[in-house]
Structures are given as C-alpha cells and as structure tokens.
Design a protein around this motif. Sequence first.
Motif, PDB file in Angstrom:
ATOM      1  N   THR A 174       0.813  -1.419  -0.076  1.00 46.36           N
ATOM      2  CA  THR A 174       0.141  -0.066   0.048  1.00 46.36           C
ATOM      3  C   THR A 174       0.826   1.375   0.033  1.00 46.36           C
ATOM      4  N   ASP A 175       2.314   1.029   0.159  1.00 47.23           N
ATOM      5  CA  ASP A 175       3.116   2.190   0.168  1.00 47.23           C
ATOM      6  C   ASP A 175       2.503   3.036   1.231  1.00 47.23           C
ATOM      7  N   THR A 176       2.411   2.636   2.495  1.00 47.97           N
ATOM      8  CA  THR A 176       2.095   3.576   3.723  1.00 47.97           C
ATOM      9  C   THR A 176       3.028   3.382   4.590  1.00 47.97           C
ATOM     10  N   TRP A 177       3.036   4.269   5.734  1.00 52.08           N
ATOM     11  CA  TRP A 177       3.889   4.040   6.912  1.00 52.08           C
ATOM     12  C   TRP A 177       2.844   4.043   7.908  1.00 52.08           C
ATOM     13  N   THR A 178       2.931   3.180   9.135  1.00 58.02           N
ATOM     14  CA  THR A 178       1.867   3.179  10.245  1.00 58.02           C
ATOM     15  C   THR A 178       2.904   3.162  11.374  1.00 58.02           C
ATOM     16  N   GLN A 179       2.631   4.083  12.454  1.00 59.28           N
ATOM     17  CA  GLN A 179       3.199   4.039  13.687  1.00 59.28           C
ATOM     18  C   GLN A 179       2.975   2.773  14.454  1.00 59.28           C
ATOM     19  N   LYS A 180       3.796   1.895  15.179  1.00 53.95           N
ATOM     20  CA  LYS A 180       3.814   0.941  15.975  1.00 53.95           C
ATOM     21  C   LYS A 180       3.969   1.302  17.447  1.00 53.95           C
ATOM     22  N   PRO A 181       3.850   0.629  18.455  1.00 54.34           N
ATOM     23  CA  PRO A 181       4.153   0.848  19.672  1.00 54.34           C
ATOM     24  C   PRO A 181       5.685   0.929  19.824  1.00 54.34           C
ATOM     25  N   SER A 182       6.106   1.676  20.700  1.00 47.86           N
ATOM     26  CA  SER A 182       7.555   1.989  20.972  1.00 47.86           C
ATOM     27  C   SER A 182       7.970   0.697  22.217  1.00 47.86           C
ATOM     28  N   PHE A 183       9.222   0.559  22.016  1.00 51.80           N
ATOM     29  CA  PHE A 183       9.702  -0.558  22.949  1.00 51.80           C
ATOM     30  C   PHE A 183       9.960   0.223  24.143  1.00 51.80           C
ATOM     31  N   GLY A 184      10.198  -0.746  25.189  1.00 49.86           N
ATOM     32  CA  GLY A 184      10.189  -0.014  26.683  1.00 49.86           C
ATOM     33  C   GLY A 184      11.638   0.550  27.167  1.00 49.86           C
ATOM     34  N   GLY A 185      12.616   0.537  26.160  1.00 46.95           N
ATOM     35  CA  GLY A 185      13.838   1.071  26.577  1.00 46.95           C
ATOM     36  C   GLY A 185      14.170   2.509  26.395  1.00 46.95           C
ATOM     37  N   ASN A 186      15.445   2.763  26.627  1.00 39.30           N
ATOM     38  CA  ASN A 186      15.733   4.402  26.314  1.00 39.30           C
ATOM     39  C   ASN A 186      15.774   4.663  24.959  1.00 39.30           C
ATOM     40  N   LYS A 187      15.715   5.940  24.599  1.00 36.56           N
ATOM     41  CA  LYS A 187      15.813   6.460  23.127  1.00 36.56           C
ATOM     42  C   LYS A 187      17.248   5.989  22.918  1.00 36.56           C
ATOM     43  N   ARG A 188      17.651   6.032  21.647  1.00 36.46           N
ATOM     44  CA  ARG A 188      18.807   5.753  21.123  1.00 36.46           C
ATOM     45  C   ARG A 188      19.410   6.005  19.761  1.00 36.46           C
ATOM     46  N   MET A 189      20.569   6.128  19.669  1.00 39.45           N
ATOM     47  CA  MET A 189      20.948   6.115  18.135  1.00 39.45           C
ATOM     48  C   MET A 189      22.163   5.033  17.863  1.00 39.45           C
ATOM     49  N   GLY A 190      22.332   4.804  16.677  1.00 37.81           N
ATOM     50  CA  GLY A 190      23.437   3.598  16.235  1.00 37.81           C
ATOM     51  C   GLY A 190      23.020   2.260  16.779  1.00 37.81           C
ATOM     52  N   ALA A 191      21.753   2.075  17.070  1.00 38.40           N
ATOM     53  CA  ALA A 191      21.429   0.741  17.417  1.00 38.40           C
ATOM     54  C   ALA A 191      21.391  -0.273  16.365  1.00 38.40           C
ATOM     55  N   THR A 192      21.010  -1.656  16.706  1.00 34.58           N
ATOM     56  CA  THR A 192      21.077  -2.870  15.616  1.00 34.58           C
ATOM     57  C   THR A 192      19.897  -3.397  15.917  1.00 34.58           C
ATOM     58  N   ALA A 193      19.330  -3.641  14.534  1.00 36.12           N
ATOM     59  CA  ALA A 193      18.152  -4.527  14.471  1.00 36.12           C
ATOM     60  C   ALA A 193      18.343  -5.531  13.246  1.00 36.12           C
ATOM     61  N   PHE A 194      17.664  -6.575  13.703  1.00 35.74           N
ATOM     62  CA  PHE A 194      17.370  -7.873  12.732  1.00 35.74           C
ATOM     63  C   PHE A 194      16.235  -8.637  13.098  1.00 35.74           C
ATOM     64  N   SER A 195      15.837  -9.465  12.208  1.00 38.71           N
ATOM     65  CA  SER A 195      14.609 -10.286  12.596  1.00 38.71           C
ATOM     66  C   SER A 195      15.124 -11.722  12.136  1.00 38.71           C
ATOM     67  N   ILE A 196      14.498 -12.644  13.148  1.00 38.32           N
ATOM     68  CA  ILE A 196      14.713 -14.245  12.848  1.00 38.32           C
ATOM     69  C   ILE A 196      13.269 -14.650  13.206  1.00 38.32           C
ATOM     70  N   GLY A 197      13.085 -15.336  11.720  1.00 38.52           N
ATOM     71  CA  GLY A 197      11.752 -16.040  11.760  1.00 38.52           C
ATOM     72  C   GLY A 197      10.720 -14.689  11.720  1.00 38.52           C
ATOM     73  N   SER A 198       9.629 -14.774  12.480  1.00 36.50           N
ATOM     74  CA  SER A 198       8.595 -13.727  12.513  1.00 36.50           C
ATOM     75  C   SER A 198       8.847 -12.683  13.646  1.00 36.50           C
ATOM     76  N   THR A 199      10.030 -12.869  14.284  1.00 35.01           N
ATOM     77  CA  THR A 199      10.125 -11.955  15.213  1.00 35.01           C
ATOM     78  C   THR A 199      11.204 -11.021  15.088  1.00 35.01           C
ATOM     79  N   GLY A 200      11.333  -9.679  15.409  1.00 32.85           N
ATOM     80  CA  GLY A 200      12.229  -8.755  15.217  1.00 32.85           C
ATOM     81  C   GLY A 200      12.825  -8.523  16.686  1.00 32.85           C
ATOM     82  N   TYR A 201      14.285  -8.093  16.428  1.00 32.20           N
ATOM     83  CA  TYR A 201      15.073  -8.043  17.735  1.00 32.20           C
ATOM     84  C   TYR A 201      15.537  -6.434  17.680  1.00 32.20           C
ATOM     85  N   LEU A 202      15.907  -5.622  18.590  1.00 36.47           N
ATOM     86  CA  LEU A 202      16.515  -4.265  18.802  1.00 36.47           C
ATOM     87  C   LEU A 202      17.292  -4.393  19.834  1.00 36.47           C
TER      88      LEU A 202
END
Length: 334
Positions: A174-202
């Motif tokens: 649909t070429d659309t962006w939707t905001q999702k819930p924020s995680f519970g940790g601190n704000k940050r920059m230079g983080a790492t994200a990847f997905s394994i199966g149907s789960t994402g990791y930050l």
Amino acid sequence: MKKLLSLALLLTLALGLGSCSKDDDATVEVRGVWTSRSQFEGLARNSAVSFTIGDKAYVGLGTDGIDKFTDFWEYNRTTNTWRQRADFPGVGRYLAVGFAADGKGYVGTGYDGVNRLKDFWQYDPSTDQWTRKADFGGSARYNAAAMTINGKGYVGTGYDGNSKKDFWQYDPATDTWTQKPSFGGNKRMGATAFSIGSTGYLLLGADNGIAQTDIWSYDPATELWTQHKDLVYHDDSNDDLDYDYSALPRQNAASFVIGEKGYVALGANSGNKTDCWEYNPAADTWTVKTAFAGAGRTYPVGFALGDRGYVALGNSGSTRLDDTWELAPDAENE
C-alpha cells in the motif's frame, strides 16, 4: 611419618579438586573462520547501507568524510565479484537505513551533511531502477535502525535533533507508513536491528553517550515488545544462570542473520571493537565467535548470503575502509 605425609598429600589433592569450578574443567571451543573476499570496488567509505535480495547483496551510499555518495553495488557470493548498478537518485547521504521486502530494496532517511532526511526509495533489481516511494512516516532523522518482518519494513530510533525510540511499519503493498508501539527501553542512536523468523530484535546503540545493555524482541502479530537478558555480567548461586555479556554493548555495529541465529560484530564502545557474537533466541544466550580478522572499525555494513555472514567497509579512526570479509560461523578455527 610416612602415614602423615600420605594423609597430607591426599588432603592437598582433595582440596585442589574441590576448588575447581565448571569453568576450570571445561574447555570452551571458539568457532568461526573469517576469510578475506573481493574488495569493494567503490571508494572506501563508512556509514553505508546494505540489503540482500535472493543470493545477491546490495551496498551503497555512505561518506569518505568529505563526499556523500550515491553509487550502488551488487555483490555476487558465487563469483565473489562486485558489479556497479544504477545510482541512487536521491541526494547523497550517509547514516541512512536499508531493508528488503518482497524482492525489492528500500533505502531512506540519513544525513547529507546539512539536512536530516526522510525520503524513501525502492530499488528493483530486475530492472535496475529506483522509484521514489512515500516519505518515512516519522521525523527526518539519521542513524536509525531497520529490519524486515513478514514482508514489511520497520524503521525506528535514530536522531532528529534528539535521540528517538519510536517505531514505524512500512507496507510495500500500500506504500504506507504506520506508527507502531515503542519499545520500553531508552531512546538511542546507532542501534542494531534484525529479524529471526517472524520476530524482530532491537538492541545496542547509545543514549547520551552511554552504551545500552537492553535487548527487545517485537511480535508484529500482537504488537508487543518483550525484554530479554541484559548485556551485563550476571553472577548467580546457580551456575547455570551465570553469564557475562558485558563486552557486547556498543553502537554502530554490523549485524546479520544466518538460519535461526543472529550475529553482531565490530562497532565501538570506548574504542573500536573486533569481537563477534552469536545470538540464540531459543535459549536467549550469546556465544562468542572467532574475532574479526580485519581491522577493528565502526560504521561497517553487515549482511548474510546463504550460510555465510559478511562485513565490509567502515572506518578505523580517520581511515575509511573498502575490504570485505566472510564468516563461516561454525567452521573450526585452527
């Protein structure tokens, strides 16, 4: 006298054996072999982006400290060769994000040296063409993190004048962006994200110059974030719960996923790092792998093709790098 000496010797041996711990008895085998591969054919750079489509990897953008690049290159693992592809049509930039979904690559956000950016572009490898898509749904920013889960892109954290912790989902259909819930940790920059199966990791990144130790997983079906073991030294009276992940926190690292395992290497925390770690989500444990064979660096790119992980580019002090390295994670290190 002989009996007394024998008793003393037996007592000494017993005390010595009794003081041995599991760690003293066990020999931990560190696995993984790094091999130098074909050198990146563009100019040396840091803060580039990468994504994979099929059996090819795509790497581009970044900076040499002066110029902001728009060139893009394709890496073929089978032939160990690089081939230049169509230039990115947006303004040259670094610290952007990239991800792949449904056979297309997506690149956006970043910094052009003056402006924080939020434009997004789609790359089609079958036609070697770029198409502008909907702008990123959040604020213009750089040094964010991105991943793909179930054919949808996710972008969050980063810096827009302040560090961020928001997360946005991109739907290519649909070429659309939707905001999702924020995680519970601190704000940050230079983080790492990847997905394994149907789960994402930050994980990782820094907030106000402090390396973050928390790990979060995201389930898009429930839109819930779950916190995992912190990256710290943990000592428990039950030996099975002892672990020391205090060497892991860092920012601007390389990451990739092979099978059901995630990998983090390089980056910076009080200096450039050379270590590499493997994450097992089933056990929520980290295992150290063979240290990276090239120069320690920050702002590299990481990607996986088949059963191999790859790390390329980055900077070591004021030196920009253009080497490419391949990791066979389970190979015996001689």
